[in-house]
Design a protein around this motif. Structure first.
Motif, PDB file in Angstrom:
ATOM      1  N   GLY A   1      -0.834  22.541  36.596  1.00 47.89           N
ATOM      2  CA  GLY A   1      -0.186  21.261  36.356  1.00 47.89           C
ATOM      3  C   GLY A   1       1.107  21.469  35.596  1.00 47.89           C
ATOM      4  N   LEU A   2       2.120  20.705  35.947  1.00 47.28           N
ATOM      5  CA  LEU A   2       3.401  20.747  35.242  1.00 47.28           C
ATOM      6  C   LEU A   2       3.784  19.319  34.887  1.00 47.28           C
ATOM      7  CD1 LEU A   2       5.295  23.335  37.462  1.00 47.28           C
ATOM      8  CD2 LEU A   2       4.866  23.600  35.027  1.00 47.28           C
ATOM      9  N   SER A   3       3.867  19.036  33.606  1.00 49.20           N
ATOM     10  CA  SER A   3       4.269  17.695  33.200  1.00 49.20           C
ATOM     11  C   SER A   3       5.756  17.509  33.417  1.00 49.20           C
ATOM     12  CB  SER A   3       3.925  17.464  31.720  1.00 49.20           C
ATOM     13  OG  SER A   3       4.824  18.180  30.886  1.00 49.20           O
ATOM     14  N   ALA A   4       6.236  16.287  33.228  1.00 50.26           N
ATOM     15  CA  ALA A   4       7.663  16.023  33.360  1.00 50.26           C
ATOM     16  C   ALA A   4       8.411  16.595  32.162  1.00 50.26           C
ATOM     17  CB  ALA A   4       7.903  14.526  33.465  1.00 50.26           C
ATOM     18  N   GLY A   5       9.693  16.917  32.378  1.00 48.89           N
ATOM     19  CA  GLY A   5      10.514  17.406  31.282  1.00 48.89           C
ATOM     20  C   GLY A   5      11.483  18.471  31.743  1.00 48.89           C
ATOM     21  N   THR A   6      12.525  18.695  30.960  1.00 48.82           N
ATOM     22  CA  THR A   6      13.536  19.672  31.334  1.00 48.82           C
ATOM     23  C   THR A   6      13.033  21.103  31.173  1.00 48.82           C
ATOM     24  OG1 THR A   6      14.471  19.523  29.100  1.00 48.82           O
ATOM     25  CG2 THR A   6      15.440  18.130  30.798  1.00 48.82           C
ATOM     26  N   THR A   7      12.178  21.353  30.185  1.00 49.68           N
ATOM     27  CA  THR A   7      11.648  22.704  30.017  1.00 49.68           C
ATOM     28  C   THR A   7      10.645  23.036  31.107  1.00 49.68           C
ATOM     29  OG1 THR A   7      11.932  22.495  27.612  1.00 49.68           O
ATOM     30  CG2 THR A   7      10.576  24.324  28.397  1.00 49.68           C
ATOM     31  N   THR A   8       9.787  22.096  31.456  1.00 53.18           N
ATOM     32  CA  THR A   8       8.821  22.346  32.527  1.00 53.18           C
ATOM     33  C   THR A   8       9.516  22.494  33.876  1.00 53.18           C
ATOM     34  OG1 THR A   8       8.436  19.945  32.607  1.00 53.18           O
ATOM     35  CG2 THR A   8       6.819  21.286  31.415  1.00 53.18           C
ATOM     36  N   ARG A   9      10.620  21.786  34.058  1.00 52.22           N
ATOM     37  CA  ARG A   9      11.373  21.996  35.299  1.00 52.22           C
ATOM     38  C   ARG A   9      11.915  23.422  35.350  1.00 52.22           C
ATOM     39  NH1 ARG A   9      15.894  22.761  37.710  1.00 52.22           N
ATOM     40  NH2 ARG A   9      16.382  21.728  39.703  1.00 52.22           N
ATOM     41  N   THR A  10      12.324  23.945  34.224  1.00 49.92           N
ATOM     42  CA  THR A  10      12.799  25.329  34.179  1.00 49.92           C
ATOM     43  C   THR A  10      11.653  26.299  34.439  1.00 49.92           C
ATOM     44  OG1 THR A  10      14.448  24.632  32.544  1.00 49.92           O
ATOM     45  CG2 THR A  10      14.121  26.993  32.819  1.00 49.92           C
ATOM     46  N   VAL A  11      10.475  25.998  33.926  1.00 43.52           N
ATOM     47  CA  VAL A  11       9.299  26.816  34.229  1.00 43.52           C
ATOM     48  C   VAL A  11       9.067  26.857  35.736  1.00 43.52           C
ATOM     49  CG1 VAL A  11       6.804  27.078  33.938  1.00 43.52           C
ATOM     50  CG2 VAL A  11       8.199  26.341  32.004  1.00 43.52           C
ATOM     51  N   ALA A  12       9.224  25.709  36.385  1.00 46.70           N
ATOM     52  CA  ALA A  12       9.029  25.639  37.839  1.00 46.70           C
ATOM     53  C   ALA A  12       9.948  26.607  38.564  1.00 46.70           C
ATOM     54  CB  ALA A  12       9.266  24.212  38.317  1.00 46.70           C
ATOM     55  N   GLU A  13      11.164  26.789  38.075  1.00 48.42           N
ATOM     56  CA  GLU A  13      12.100  27.716  38.712  1.00 48.42           C
ATOM     57  C   GLU A  13      11.566  29.148  38.678  1.00 48.42           C
ATOM     58  OE1 GLU A  13      15.761  27.179  36.687  1.00 48.42           O
ATOM     59  OE2 GLU A  13      16.034  25.110  37.362  1.00 48.42           O
ATOM     60  N   TYR A  14      10.864  29.499  37.617  1.00 51.08           N
ATOM     61  CA  TYR A  14      10.300  30.842  37.498  1.00 51.08           C
ATOM     62  C   TYR A  14       8.989  30.992  38.273  1.00 51.08           C
ATOM     63  CZ  TYR A  14      13.705  32.113  33.939  1.00 51.08           C
ATOM     64  OH  TYR A  14      14.882  32.403  33.281  1.00 51.08           O
ATOM     65  N   LEU A  15       8.377  29.868  38.635  1.00 45.04           N
ATOM     66  CA  LEU A  15       7.100  29.910  39.362  1.00 45.04           C
ATOM     67  C   LEU A  15       7.254  29.739  40.867  1.00 45.04           C
ATOM     68  CD1 LEU A  15       4.765  27.739  37.088  1.00 45.04           C
ATOM     69  CD2 LEU A  15       4.702  30.220  37.376  1.00 45.04           C
ATOM     70  N   ARG A  16       8.431  29.422  41.320  1.00 49.08           N
ATOM     71  CA  ARG A  16       8.591  29.008  42.721  1.00 49.08           C
ATOM     72  C   ARG A  16       8.244  30.122  43.717  1.00 49.08           C
ATOM     73  NH1 ARG A  16      14.895  27.758  43.619  1.00 49.08           N
ATOM     74  NH2 ARG A  16      14.017  27.109  45.624  1.00 49.08           N
ATOM     75  N   ASP A  17       8.274  31.377  43.288  1.00 53.60           N
ATOM     76  CA  ASP A  17       7.930  32.479  44.187  1.00 53.60           C
ATOM     77  C   ASP A  17       6.530  33.037  43.937  1.00 53.60           C
ATOM     78  OD1 ASP A  17      10.361  32.494  45.596  1.00 53.60           O
ATOM     79  OD2 ASP A  17      11.337  33.610  43.981  1.00 53.60           O
ATOM     80  N   THR A  18       5.763  32.407  43.057  1.00 57.17           N
ATOM     81  CA  THR A  18       4.394  32.846  42.799  1.00 57.17           C
ATOM     82  C   THR A  18       3.519  32.463  43.991  1.00 57.17           C
ATOM     83  OG1 THR A  18       4.714  32.514  40.427  1.00 57.17           O
ATOM     84  CG2 THR A  18       2.441  32.720  41.218  1.00 57.17           C
ATOM     85  N   PRO A  19       2.838  33.413  44.603  1.00 53.90           N
ATOM     86  CA  PRO A  19       2.085  33.110  45.827  1.00 53.90           C
ATOM     87  C   PRO A  19       0.832  32.283  45.575  1.00 53.90           C
ATOM     88  CG  PRO A  19       1.733  35.389  45.162  1.00 53.90           C
ATOM     89  CD  PRO A  19       2.792  34.857  44.256  1.00 53.90           C
ATOM     90  N   GLY A  20       0.536  31.425  46.536  1.00 54.07           N
ATOM     91  CA  GLY A  20      -0.738  30.719  46.570  1.00 54.07           C
ATOM     92  C   GLY A  20      -0.929  29.618  45.556  1.00 54.07           C
ATOM     93  N   LEU A  21       0.131  29.141  44.935  1.00 59.43           N
ATOM     94  CA  LEU A  21      -0.033  28.114  43.911  1.00 59.43           C
ATOM     95  C   LEU A  21      -0.331  26.741  44.511  1.00 59.43           C
ATOM     96  CD1 LEU A  21       2.764  28.658  41.215  1.00 59.43           C
ATOM     97  CD2 LEU A  21       0.358  29.361  41.140  1.00 59.43           C
ATOM     98  N   THR A  22      -1.184  26.004  43.806  1.00 54.35           N
ATOM     99  CA  THR A  22      -1.306  24.571  44.034  1.00 54.35           C
ATOM    100  C   THR A  22      -0.740  23.897  42.802  1.00 54.35           C
ATOM    101  OG1 THR A  22      -3.275  24.770  45.419  1.00 54.35           O
ATOM    102  CG2 THR A  22      -2.877  22.641  44.372  1.00 54.35           C
TER     103      THR A  22
END
Length: 264
Positions: free
Chosen positions: A98-119
């Motif tokens: 789960g990723l809550s809303a926010g500018t820091t969590t959006r940045t986390v998403a950038e680092y996770l975008r290539d992690t395989p198999g995520l839901t």
């Protein structure tokens, strides 16, 4: 232009956008970096602005003050990348995150975008947009519905219904403020309710927050410090705050600033 006139205009810019950069002010006013920094020192001494790394933001206001997403995105950019990179390492492939809303969590998403198999489950359209790419059938992104807050979080009954039906391996939570007694807080009551549901749905809670969040108290508590399994922050967090947090959270991690800070 007189210094007083320039300082008045700086305050107006801060109030309009929520934050300004020193480099932008140097260009706008055609003065030196040192001149702008002296202006910011004067304005901070008056309580008109709050200096941060590389610029200035509005001074800490009432517990209901809620800056918009764009204003918050200007703040502590370097620290956000350091924190995000460290937090992303805590997410395993093929997990439900789960990723809550926010500018820091959006940045986390950038680092996770290539992690395989995520839901990925999120109540942030900004976070969901990071993952919406063709050619990644191994990733699933679930965006809750709901009403949008100033920080671009989706909240309300629809968001709650979605979140309460799920079970997450880990939640990465961004917060407005952290304080020993108040815990992790937000100025928005509806956002607090949605974030509480996300916390309850998660087996593990990772909070991502830069040093400026310490001592800030929003209107509503999301969770006590003791509920946090890992708190990821930056190296500018003061020693007394580190000691207090280390006593209450499961694991306090200080992000390392020596590595490359932008995702590939």
């Amino acid at each position: 232009m007189l210094a007083a006139q320039r300082q008045e205009l700086i305050v107006e810019k801060v109030q309009q956008s929520g934050g300004v950069r020193v480099t932008d002010l140097v260009e706008d006013f055609a003065v030196s970096d040192m001149t702008i920094r002296r202006d910011l020192d004067v304005l901070e001494s008056r309580g008109a602005i709050r200096k941060v790394h590389g610029g200035a933001v509005t001074p800490q206001g009432a517990s209901t003050e809620e800056p918009g997403f764009e204003a918050k995105s200007e703040r502590e950019e370097r620290e956000k990348h350091e924190i995000a990179r460290e937090a992303a390492r805590l997410v395993e492939p093929d997990s439900a995150v789960g990723l809550s809303a926010g500018t820091t969590t959006r940045t986390v998403a950038e680092y996770l975008r290539d992690t395989p198999g995520l839901t990925v489950v999120t109540n942030s359209p900004r976070v969901a947009d990071v993952f919406y790419r063709p050619g990644r059938p191994d990733q699933t992104v679930a965006l809750t519905g709901g009403f949008r807050t100033p920080s671009d979080a989706l909240v309300g009954p629809l968001a709650l219904t979605t979140v309460r039906s799920l079970h997450l391996d880990v939640l990465i939570l961004g917060v407005h403020g952290i304080q020993e007694r108040a815990g992790f807080t937000t100025p928005n009551l509806m956002e607090a309710e949605t974030n509480k549901a996300l916390v309850e749905a998660a087996r593990s809670l990772v909070v991502v927050a830069d040093h400026t969040k310490w001592g800030t108290v929003g209107l509503s508590t999301i969770a006590p410090l003791s509920r946090c399994d890992v708190l990821v922050t930056d190296s500018r967090l003061a020693t007394p705050a580190r000691e207090t947090l280390a006593e209450h959270v499961g694991n306090l991690r200080i992000a390392d600033s020596d590595e490359e800070r932008t995702p590939q």
